[in-house]
Design an enzyme around this catalytic site. Structure first.
Site, short mmCIF file in Angstrom:
data_model
loop_
_atom_site.label_atom_id
_atom_site.label_comp_id
_atom_site.label_asym_id
_atom_site.label_seq_id
_atom_site.Cartn_x
_atom_site.Cartn_y
_atom_site.Cartn_z
N ILE A 170 -2.50 -12.42 3.53
CA ILE A 170 -1.62 -11.41 2.91
C ILE A 170 -0.32 -11.32 3.69
CG2 ILE A 170 -1.40 -9.02 2.18
CD1 ILE A 170 -4.40 -8.80 2.10
N ASP A 171 0.79 -11.50 3.00
CA ASP A 171 2.09 -11.26 3.61
C ASP A 171 2.26 -9.75 3.79
OD1 ASP A 171 4.84 -12.00 4.40
OD2 ASP A 171 5.38 -10.88 2.61
N LYS A 172 2.67 -9.33 4.97
CA LYS A 172 2.67 -7.90 5.30
C LYS A 172 3.67 -7.09 4.49
CE LYS A 172 4.91 -6.46 8.86
NZ LYS A 172 5.85 -5.48 8.26
N THR A 232 3.45 -5.63 0.66
CA THR A 232 2.08 -5.70 0.15
C THR A 232 1.22 -4.67 0.88
OG1 THR A 232 1.66 -7.52 1.69
CG2 THR A 232 2.22 -8.11 -0.57
#
Length: 745
Positions: A438-440, A443
């Site tokens: 997951i890209d921080k 998101t």
């Protein structure tokens, strides 16, 4: 570790055995080929698909055939001078074709717009009346035969003939067409069974069989329309008219005629007719048709609104940004309809199985009819009857139709919940995910950081912030946006920037008043060689507090430290815990410094955190995850993370509503910013796979039971028809359960 296989998607989600995403493409079609799309309103089963394929696949000029049973569409790629031969050939097969689009003759395609091209199954009053007569006379023939004990008396024969002619004439006609084209399909097998029953004097049974078959086909077609039209129901939410400002007067006009940049007014309680941006007023809007959100969203000037959403409270005016045909809702519907023709792994297996199933059972039926009388001197009639029962059992319709109806129901259920899945393969394979990267920013966090600290290192803080803001306002990175928003003295007080350049994964640079300046992260300052021990200590202290730090500097020395903090989204920790409860490992990937990344990870319960990553570093990280976990998902914004999204088995784009790039690049587009939809997607995938497995077991199990009963002489023809078509209805209704579960959610 090689995770690819015949039913496992490799990087980018493409399976080795599925170079074409649409079923029926036998070869690569040249780019210049003409394209004909036809609505085949009588195409509900592989029976019709096989008939069409046998008729056209070897025809000169036909380059490819693509079938979408769920939408009753046939796409033909060809290099013919005219498509009249194709249309006439389909008419001779009794399939009632209508041209939806024709690249050779656009006028012809436009003329077809006046016809009903919905493909919905409609039953005329005459058909209902004929079916009523057929059912009544079929039952009457059985009652007369049972009470008299004679199955071939004239009253029985007369009633049976009426039943066959009123309810089964269409089946017999299709059976004759199949015989002429040497096609082993259900209509041919059923016709053969009825004629065989008549030949051995089983008139009542022939009548009941033909009626049950015709009635079950009607019910099945009506049931399938529920799946076909599930996604179309979304479009019904868009109003046909819009209130627009014309020459200073508000007037109601057709929404399809509203041009771009037109100002539209929406009153409380009305649905938004087109996509746009609010120019005056504020309200709360129910966006469930687009995002699946259960709670209304506050909207004010500058915010986007979407067609089909409901204005709940205040009135507002907005500027149209997309035509009705290009609205977010229209694109969602088109996308789901386009991928309905794709074959998920289970569907490809079923199609391959069915290809061999019919011939095997037909050969078995012939052997049953011939061998016992020839080799064991058995009476011919009982074994012929058993063979006729086997012919009925040979139909694979229940097996083959079970997969597309389930997949389409799952796609529609996802769309209703704000998840746009770009194909059945992703819907089915989502259950296999073992890790998600997951890209921080945007998101897990809100993606809207704010400045928390401004520290001058060399020089006057206000003057340095003025120059730093001049650079920051030229960038759309969230940190730069935060720095620009922090400047309170207006844009007029800022400097012009020359030679501006974005430094990917590091920051920006430009010339102000003839001197070069940099605004970048910890990595950039190290690369410039100006990060001394004192500055390092300051930066580390801020980063350990979970803040993202940028430094304004020249090539010779640091000038100003600016720290920003991004807030963790409400529900991110719960969403990640939900994913972890499903056995999925979560990894956070970010371009932020390692300290900030670790702090955010700690807040949401993630240990595997990687910071200071460039886009190519994220790609490498996903590749490494694939070697450890095989099936890996990647969540990003669909733009900056495109390489990593493509590398993952399933790429997820967050907040894709109204975002063309995200809708195009992602395998699964989550229409809002709700991270909890990831777990919902995995659960939907698990439910879909479970129903697919149930349907296969049901279809094959019922056929296996009746195969044994037929060979034992315990199954009658009407029982076999009832079981076969009953199995079809069972698997259809079982697949439709996914639609009901989406309403519950």
């Amino acid at each position: 570790m090689d995770c690819c296989g015949p039913d496992k998607p490799c990087a980018g989600g493409v399976t080795p055995s599925a170079q074409s995403s649409v079923a029926g493409t036998d070869a690569l079609v040249p780019d210049g080929a003409a394209r004909l799309v036809l609505l085949i309103r009588k195409m509900d089963c592989p029976t019709e698909e096989k008939l069409i394929r046998d008729r056209f696949q070897n025809m000169d000029g036909i380059l490819g055939l693509q079938f979408n049973l769920m939408q009753r569409e046939l796409t033909v790629q060809h290099n013919l001078m005219s498509v009249d031969g194709i249309v006439q050939g389909l008419e001779k097969l009794g399939l009632d074709p209508l041209v939806k689009s024709d690249s050779l003759d656009m006028a012809r395609a436009d003329a077809a717009d006046h016809h009903d091209l919905s493909g919905d199954y409609r039953i005329s009053p005459l058909t209902w009346m004929l079916m009523g007569i057929s059912g009544t006379t079929a039952i009457a023939s059985e009652l007369v035969a049972w009470t008299t004990g004679v199955e071939n008396s004239w009253p029985v024969i007369a009633l049976a003939l009426i039943a066959i002619l009123t309810g089964g004439l269409d089946t017999l006609k299709k059976g004759w067409i199949a015989l002429r084209h040497l096609s082993l399909n259900m209509n041919f097998l059923m016709s053969l069974a009825v004629i065989g029953a008549v030949a051995i004097g089983q008139w009542p049974e022939a009548a009941v069989v033909i009626f049950l078959f015709a009635a079950a086909e009607m019910i099945e077609a009506l049931s399938l329309d529920r799946a076909r039209n599930a996604i179309k129901g979304l479009m019904a939410m868009t109003p046909d008219t819009a209130t627009v400002l014309i020459d200073g007067v508000w007037q109601s006009v057709a929404a399809a005629r509203v041009a771009l940049d037109t100002v539209v007014r929406v009153k409380p309680g009305e649905r938004v007719p087109l996509d746009g941006v609010i120019v005056s007023g504020q309200s709360t809007i129910n966006q469930a048709p687009i995002t699946g959100e259960s709670m209304p969203v506050d909207k004010q000037t500058g915010d986007s609104v979407f067609a089909g959403t409901i204005n709940e409270r205040g009135g507002f005016d907005y500027r149209v940004t997309a035509l009705q045909s290009d609205s977010t809702l229209s694109r969602i519907v088109r996308s789901v309809q386009q991928v309905q023709g794709e074959r998920a792994p289970t569907q490809r297996f079923v199609d391959q199985f069915a290809r061999y199933y019919i011939p095997v059972v037909v050969i078995l039926a012939i052997l049953v009819a011939v061998l016992p009388p020839l080799l064991m001197s058995q009476p011919f009639q009982p074994w012929l009857y058993k063979a006729l029962v086997l012919l009925v059992i040979a139909c694979p319709c229940a097996l083959v139709i079970s997969t597309p109806v389930t997949v389409v129901s799952g796609l529609a259920a996802a769309a209703r919940s704000g998840m746009l899945i770009k194909g059945g393969i992703y819907l089915e394979q989502g259950r296999r995910l073992k890790a998600i990267a997951i890209d921080k920013t945007g998101t897990i966090t809100s993606g809207k950081p704010a400045v928390t600290d401004v520290i001058a290192v060399h020089g006057d803080e206000d003057q340095l912030l003025q120059r730093a803001t001049s650079l920051a306002r030229r960038s759309d990175h969230p940190v730069s946006v935060a720095v620009a928003a922090h400047w309170a003295k207006g844009a007029d007080a800022l400097f012009d920037v020359a030679d501006f350049e974005a430094l990917t994964g590091r920051g920006v640079k430009g010339r102000i008043a003839g001197e070069s300046y940099y605004l970048g992260n910890h990595r950039l300052i190290h690369e410039l060689g100006i990060c001394d021990a004192e500055l390092e200590a300051r930066l580390d202290a801020l980063e350990k507090d979970g803040k993202t730090v940028v430094v304004f500097a020249t090539a010779q020395k640091p000038l100003l430290i600016v720290a920003v903090a991004d807030t963790v989204r409400a529900g991110s920790a719960a969403a990640i815990a939900d994913l972890q409860s499903l056995g999925i490992n979560i990894t956070i990937l970010t371009g932020d410094n390692a300290h900030t990344a670790a702090a955010i990870g700690g807040n949401v319960g993630v240990v595997d955190v990687h910071g200071n990553l460039l886009p190519e570093d994220k790609l490498t990280a996903v590749d490494e995850l694939k070697t450890r976990y095989c099936y890996v998902g990647m969540v990003g914004d669909g733009i900056n993370d495109a390489p990593a999204l493509a590398k993952a088995d399933i790429g997820f784009a967050m907040g894709a509503a109204g975002t063309d790039t995200a809708l195009e690049t992602a395998d699964v587009a989550l229409m809002d910013d709700e991270l909890g939809k990831l777990a919902a997607f995995v659960r939907l995938s698990k439910r879909t796979h479970a129903i697919l497995a149930q349907n296969i077991v049901l279809a094959l199990g019922i056929k296996a039971i009746f195969l044994v009963l037929a060979l034992a002489g315990e199954a009658t023809l009407w029982m076999a028809v009832f079981a076969d078509m009953g199995a079809s209805l069972i698997v259809v209704f079982n697949g439709l359960r996914l639609l009901r579960s989406s309403r519950a959610n």
